[in-house]
Design a protein around this motif. Structure first.
Motif, mmCIF file in Angstrom:
data_model
loop_
_atom_site.group_PDB
_atom_site.id
_atom_site.type_symbol
_atom_site.label_atom_id
_atom_site.label_comp_id
_atom_site.label_asym_id
_atom_site.label_seq_id
_atom_site.Cartn_x
_atom_site.Cartn_y
_atom_site.Cartn_z
ATOM 1 N N THR A 55 0.833 -1.204 0.000
ATOM 2 C CA THR A 55 0.000 0.000 0.000
ATOM 3 C C THR A 55 0.864 1.248 0.000
ATOM 4 O OG1 THR A 55 -1.749 -1.173 1.198
ATOM 5 C CG2 THR A 55 -1.836 1.228 1.214
ATOM 6 N N GLN A 56 1.959 1.226 0.762
ATOM 7 C CA GLN A 56 2.885 2.352 0.769
ATOM 8 C C GLN A 56 3.441 2.604 -0.630
ATOM 9 O OE1 GLN A 56 5.815 1.225 3.679
ATOM 10 N NE2 GLN A 56 4.589 1.915 5.420
ATOM 11 N N ASP A 57 3.833 1.527 -1.309
ATOM 12 C CA ASP A 57 4.388 1.670 -2.660
ATOM 13 C C ASP A 57 3.357 2.255 -3.613
ATOM 14 O OD1 ASP A 57 6.780 0.617 -1.810
ATOM 15 O OD2 ASP A 57 6.401 -1.409 -2.572
ATOM 16 N N ALA A 58 2.117 1.775 -3.509
ATOM 17 C CA ALA A 58 1.058 2.268 -4.395
ATOM 18 C C ALA A 58 0.776 3.738 -4.135
ATOM 19 C CB ALA A 58 -0.208 1.437 -4.198
ATOM 20 N N LEU A 59 0.737 4.132 -2.865
ATOM 21 C CA LEU A 59 0.464 5.521 -2.515
ATOM 22 C C LEU A 59 1.586 6.437 -2.983
ATOM 23 C CD1 LEU A 59 -1.284 7.625 -1.092
ATOM 24 C CD2 LEU A 59 -0.116 7.050 1.046
ATOM 25 N N ARG A 60 2.822 6.023 -2.770
ATOM 26 C CA ARG A 60 3.948 6.862 -3.195
ATOM 27 C C ARG A 60 4.000 6.985 -4.717
ATOM 28 N NH1 ARG A 60 8.091 8.994 -0.634
ATOM 29 N NH2 ARG A 60 8.001 7.702 1.242
ATOM 30 N N SER A 61 3.755 5.864 -5.423
ATOM 31 C CA SER A 61 3.789 5.894 -6.885
ATOM 32 C C SER A 61 2.700 6.809 -7.443
ATOM 33 C CB SER A 61 3.607 4.472 -7.430
ATOM 34 O OG SER A 61 3.545 4.478 -8.832
ATOM 35 N N ALA A 62 1.482 6.695 -6.902
ATOM 36 C CA ALA A 62 0.377 7.543 -7.369
ATOM 37 C C ALA A 62 0.641 9.004 -7.051
ATOM 38 C CB ALA A 62 -0.929 7.080 -6.726
ATOM 39 N N SER A 63 1.249 9.263 -5.908
ATOM 40 C CA SER A 63 1.530 10.642 -5.501
ATOM 41 C C SER A 63 2.605 11.263 -6.380
ATOM 42 C CB SER A 63 1.956 10.682 -4.030
ATOM 43 O OG SER A 63 0.926 10.215 -3.190
ATOM 44 N N GLU A 64 3.654 10.516 -6.677
ATOM 45 C CA GLU A 64 4.719 11.035 -7.537
ATOM 46 C C GLU A 64 4.172 11.356 -8.934
ATOM 47 O OE1 GLU A 64 7.681 12.034 -7.247
ATOM 48 O OE2 GLU A 64 8.225 11.426 -5.230
ATOM 49 N N LYS A 65 3.317 10.467 -9.442
ATOM 50 C CA LYS A 65 2.706 10.694 -10.750
ATOM 51 C C LYS A 65 1.852 11.963 -10.722
ATOM 52 C CE LYS A 65 -0.433 8.553 -14.105
ATOM 53 N NZ LYS A 65 -1.294 7.375 -14.391
ATOM 54 N N ALA A 66 1.081 12.117 -9.651
ATOM 55 C CA ALA A 66 0.237 13.306 -9.518
ATOM 56 C C ALA A 66 1.086 14.564 -9.404
ATOM 57 C CB ALA A 66 -0.664 13.164 -8.297
ATOM 58 N N GLY A 67 2.199 14.486 -8.679
ATOM 59 C CA GLY A 67 3.080 15.631 -8.519
ATOM 60 C C GLY A 67 3.632 16.128 -9.849
ATOM 61 N N ILE A 68 4.028 15.196 -10.719
ATOM 62 C CA ILE A 68 4.548 15.563 -12.040
ATOM 63 C C ILE A 68 3.474 16.272 -12.848
ATOM 64 C CG2 ILE A 68 5.368 14.626 -14.236
ATOM 65 C CD1 ILE A 68 6.723 12.381 -12.578
ATOM 66 N N GLN A 69 2.263 15.726 -12.817
ATOM 67 C CA GLN A 69 1.158 16.334 -13.556
ATOM 68 C C GLN A 69 0.786 17.693 -12.986
ATOM 69 O OE1 GLN A 69 -2.042 13.520 -13.669
ATOM 70 N NE2 GLN A 69 -0.933 12.060 -14.947
ATOM 71 N N LEU A 70 0.780 17.790 -11.661
ATOM 72 C CA LEU A 70 0.439 19.063 -11.028
ATOM 73 C C LEU A 70 1.422 20.160 -11.412
ATOM 74 C CD1 LEU A 70 -0.628 18.059 -7.403
ATOM 75 C CD2 LEU A 70 -2.053 19.128 -9.147
ATOM 76 N N ARG A 71 2.708 19.843 -11.360
ATOM 77 C CA ARG A 71 3.718 20.857 -11.688
ATOM 78 C C ARG A 71 3.589 21.309 -13.140
ATOM 79 N NH1 ARG A 71 6.748 17.382 -8.361
ATOM 80 N NH2 ARG A 71 7.807 16.364 -10.107
ATOM 81 N N ALA A 72 3.398 20.349 -14.035
ATOM 82 C CA ALA A 72 3.305 20.698 -15.454
ATOM 83 C C ALA A 72 2.039 21.498 -15.753
ATOM 84 C CB ALA A 72 3.337 19.426 -16.300
ATOM 85 N N LYS A 73 0.906 21.019 -15.260
ATOM 86 C CA LYS A 73 -0.372 21.674 -15.579
ATOM 87 C C LYS A 73 -0.515 23.007 -14.855
ATOM 88 C CE LYS A 73 -2.894 17.444 -16.730
ATOM 89 N NZ LYS A 73 -4.036 16.558 -16.380
ATOM 90 N N ALA A 74 -0.027 23.074 -13.619
ATOM 91 C CA ALA A 74 -0.142 24.323 -12.868
ATOM 92 C C ALA A 74 0.622 25.443 -13.554
ATOM 93 C CB ALA A 74 0.359 24.136 -11.445
#
Length: 343
Positions: A258-277
């Motif tokens: 679960t930790q791995d899944a949460l970190r992976s999803a968060s890192e992916k979201a972070g990349i998208q957030l930085r680019a789109k923001a």
């Protein structure tokens, strides 16, 4: 003759107890709850990314986890959300530096040093250089940094047109209620800060309690601040840098998968957030201009005045709002980066 029946009776009791324990052991573990607070508006890009992270976390939990996001500052300001995490009312939050510094003060170096960063490449370089040590500091304070993000450059939205630093001295500024050092510095330079929470900004500017709001274009559009403060100074005063954090207690209760899944999803979201923001900064400005926003661009002489103000602020920030060693580290990284770029 009485001993044997008594032994059999106790054997039955013991067997029943063992069966009960076995049954308990076969029950599914209690569903974990993750309650995430944030100031971002409901249905915004940031809110949607937080919900996507939650879907990945729930799937890793086997679908029995409870994941709730509280947008729009419904859990209070950022300092309040940091407090709520400490006492277990929230398990995580998407915070800007304003809230993150309530956990680890040195993070302030990435956001509150005006006109320091010239572009996003410099912000990214310095953040990545400082990231491992910074995340260790958060871990030592009981928090896990899942991903880093940003939300655009701070610009000044005001009721009246203003181009020079002195133009703003007759105005009343929104200031974070949790930053008394910043308020003290502003007052010493002749400015008038009015400490408020984010949720109070719109009614305050509508009633004239404040006249100017330092904010990102996306935030100004989403909250309709620009309708009451229709003048924007186009100056990249400082980046809004943030991170998604969860408490170490909540993290330790998760399985490794679960930790791995949460970190992976968060890192992916972070990349998208930085680019789109970053992309949405100009889109937000264009959208507001169509609805009456007036953009003011300082000329070279006026920019010299802003640069002089920033340089006047640095010695006051170092050692107060930003620990001296962290301030010096940021400056050293910038110097190295610019030397490599020939700037």
């Amino acid at each position: 003759m009485t001993t044997l029946p008594r032994q059999r009776r106790w054997q039955k009791i013991a067997s029943s107890a063992l069966l009960a324990l076995a049954a308990l052991g076969s029950l599914p573990a209690a569903a974990q709850s993750l309650r995430i607070g944030t100031l971002v508006p409901k249905n915004s890009l940031y809110h949607r990314q937080l919900l996507e992270i939650g879907e990945s976390w729930r799937a890793a939990q086997g679908g029995n986890g409870k994941y709730l996001v509280y947008p729009d500052g419904s859990q209070g300001g950022e300092a309040e959300m940091a407090r709520r995490m400490r006492i277990g009312q929230l398990q995580g939050a998407l915070l800007s530096v304003v809230g993150l510094r309530e956990i680890e003060p040195s993070i302030a170096a990435l956001q509150i040093m005006p006109l320091l960063f010239r572009n996003w490449e410099e912000v990214d370089y310095v953040r990545e250089k400082m990231r491992p040590a910074m995340e260790k500091k958060f871990l030592d304070k009981g928090f896990i940094v899942l991903t880093w993000g940003d939300a655009g450059w701070v610009r000044f939205f005001s009721k009246e047109a203003a181009l020079r630093p002195d133009d703003y001295k007759k105005m009343k500024f929104f200031a974070w209620g949790s930053e008394p050092d910043q308020q003290g510095i502003m007052k010493s330079l002749g400015y008038t800060p009015v400490p408020l929470e984010t949720t109070d900004i719109l009614p305050a500017i509508q009633t004239g309690m404040i006249n100017v709001v330092p904010a990102t274009p996306y935030f100004a559009l989403a909250t309709q601040i620009y309708t009451s403060a229709p003048h924007m100074l186009e100056i990249n005063w400082a980046p809004i840098v943030g991170a998604l954090v969860v408490t170490r207690k909540a993290w330790d209760e998760m399985s490794p998968a679960t930790q791995d899944a949460l970190r992976s999803a968060s890192e992916k979201a972070g990349i998208q957030l930085r680019a789109k923001a970053r992309q949405e900064v100009e889109e937000a400005v264009d959208a507001m201009k169509k609805r009456g926003l007036v953009v003011h661009r300082p000329n070279a002489e006026q920019m010299k005045e802003w640069t002089a103000l920033a340089e006047q602020l640095y010695p006051r920030i170092r050692g107060t709002m930003v620990p001296a060693e962290t301030f010096d580290e940021v400056m050293a990284h910038l110097k190295t980066y610019r030397a490599g770029k020939g700037k």
